[in-house]
Design a protein around this motif. Structure first.
Motif, PDB file in Angstrom:
ATOM      1  N   TRP A 177      31.709 -39.268 -42.420  1.00  0.00           N
ATOM      2  CA  TRP A 177      31.118 -39.837 -43.632  1.00  0.00           C
ATOM      3  C   TRP A 177      29.655 -40.201 -43.410  1.00  0.00           C
ATOM      4  O   TRP A 177      28.820 -39.982 -44.294  1.00  0.00           O
ATOM      5  CB  TRP A 177      31.905 -41.069 -44.082  1.00  0.00           C
TER       6      TRP A 177
ATOM      7  N   LEU B 129      25.605 -37.292 -50.566  1.00  0.00           N
ATOM      8  CA  LEU B 129      26.951 -37.006 -51.052  1.00  0.00           C
ATOM      9  C   LEU B 129      26.914 -36.345 -52.427  1.00  0.00           C
ATOM     10  O   LEU B 129      26.104 -36.707 -53.276  1.00  0.00           O
ATOM     11  CB  LEU B 129      27.777 -38.297 -51.140  1.00  0.00           C
TER      12      LEU B 129
ATOM     13  N   GLU C 286      32.340 -35.978 -53.522  1.00  0.00           N
ATOM     14  CA  GLU C 286      32.416 -36.683 -52.243  1.00  0.00           C
ATOM     15  C   GLU C 286      32.279 -38.183 -52.423  1.00  0.00           C
ATOM     16  O   GLU C 286      32.911 -38.959 -51.702  1.00  0.00           O
ATOM     17  CB  GLU C 286      31.330 -36.157 -51.298  1.00  0.00           C
TER      18      GLU C 286
ATOM     19  N   PHE D 122      34.912 -40.747 -51.063  1.00  0.00           N
ATOM     20  CA  PHE D 122      34.473 -41.805 -50.145  1.00  0.00           C
ATOM     21  C   PHE D 122      34.921 -43.172 -50.643  1.00  0.00           C
ATOM     22  O   PHE D 122      35.401 -44.011 -49.871  1.00  0.00           O
ATOM     23  CB  PHE D 122      32.952 -41.768 -50.002  1.00  0.00           C
TER      24      PHE D 122
END
Length: 359
Positions: free
Chosen positions: A20, A28, A32, A36
């Motif tokens: 990450w 991102l 994503e 996340f």
């Protein structure tokens, strides 16, 4: 997903955190970002790991800021302490990066292929009119219908999915050590070696069709673990353990409709009934005596087109036929040919329907 208990090995969490941090560094995507957020919400250990790695970078920035605020410090001891502190932070960062590099190299070498089957989170979604099939790491096959959103969270002890909207077919890979549950609205559907279909109309209006094996319907608060799984596999609706948790077991060839959170009596389906209910899996819609208004509502799930009916009498006409999902023109042509129902387009996405004799 409060019932999901993540596999909290420190090495696994650190490995995922490294991935990450690397992704955040490059930026991102919207998908994503959602993944996340879901991963961070699953465990405080996830949050701590991310912040600890991030703070290593932040503390180096702090050191740079201090060097601007207090330049050329003459105190030898202070200089030594500052050097030692800087060295300690740099060493910690180096160690963390070495661990990340080692883990990511192992990932590239296939180290995480088996772990992915244990610890896995992802969001799957389809647009209006789109259908898609996905294979999950454990071999489970998921087919999503139009305008669906599915969140997947696998852990060491369970496989849990959240159907936030739409409809899905689940061909579940057998794993008695990790029960497989789909939560939709205010119900949870646990597979007992199964192929089944869940349609979420609203949070309290759902439909379940089982085509293989058995499915247990419970409230989402009921956690099914591996210790109880075999008992549930052998149970039926008369079993005391099932009655104690207010559950329902639905077997192959059966359907359950849930309206306003109330589970209706289980119905046995004929082969024709199953084919009609699940025709979407082949990109088709089958109607057999439904009212026109209900049929049009079903068609509207696959297209941006909305239909307006001129009279209540028109809405109650019974219709039958096989149509390709999303084929509005084919439907309108069939209505005109078989029922003398004319149509008129009002803009790009609105169609009005009326009897041919109406003026």
């Amino acid at each position: 997903m409060s019932n999901v208990h993540q596999f909290n090995s420190k090495d696994l969490i650190l490995e995922k955190s490294c991935e990450w941090i690397s992704a955040i560094d490059r930026g991102l995507t919207d998908d994503e970002k959602e993944q996340f957020k879901l991963w961070m919400m699953q465990s405080t250990a996830h949050q701590d790991s991310i912040y600890e790695l991030a703070q290593l970078w932040d503390e180096l920035s702090v050191l740079n800021e201090l060097s601007h605020l207090f330049p050329q410090r003459n105190n030898t001891k202070a200089t030594k302490n500052k050097w030692m502190f800087s060295y300690s932070i740099a060493a910690s960062l180096f160690a963390a990066l070495m661990v990340c590099s080692y883990l990511l190299i192992n990932l590239e070498n296939g180290y995480n292929q088996e772990l992915a089957k244990v610890n896995y989170t992802k969001i799957y979604k389809t647009k209006v009119g789109e259908q898609a099939t996905y294979v999950l790491p454990d071999g489970t096959i998921v087919q999503l219908n139009t305008n669906s959103l599915l969140e997947v969270a696998y852990s060491k002890g369970r496989r849990q999915l959240l159907l936030s909207r739409g409809e899905g077919r689940f061909n579940v890979a057998k794993d008695a050590t990790r029960p497989f549950s789909v939560m939709a609205g205010d119900k949870s559907f646990t597979a007992l070696g199964t192929v089944f279909n869940v349609q979420r109309n609203t949070s309290s209006d759902l439909e379940l069709v089982v085509t293989e094996g058995k499915v247990m319907i419970t409230d989402p608060s009921v956690a099914v673990d591996a210790n109880d799984f075999k008992d549930y596999q052998l149970a039926d609706n008369s079993t005391q353990k099932i009655r104690q948790i207010n559950a329902n077991i639905v077997t192959s060839g059966e359907k359950v409709v849930i309206e306003q959170s109330v589970t209706k009596p289980i119905t046995q389906l004929s082969m024709n009934d199953v084919q009609r209910d699940l025709a979407w899996q082949n990109g088709m819609l089958i109607f057999n005596g439904e009212e026109l208004s209900d049929a049009l509502n079903e068609v509207s799930r696959y297209t941006a087109t909305r239909f307006e009916l001129s009279t209540a009498e028109l809405a109650s006409i019974k219709v039958a036929g096989v149509f390709k999902a999303g084929d509005v023109e084919g439907l309108l042509e069939s209505l005109q040919t078989n029922f003398s129902i004319d149509h008129e387009r009002l803009g790009e996405h609105v169609v009005t329907l009326k009897h041919h004799t109406e003026s």
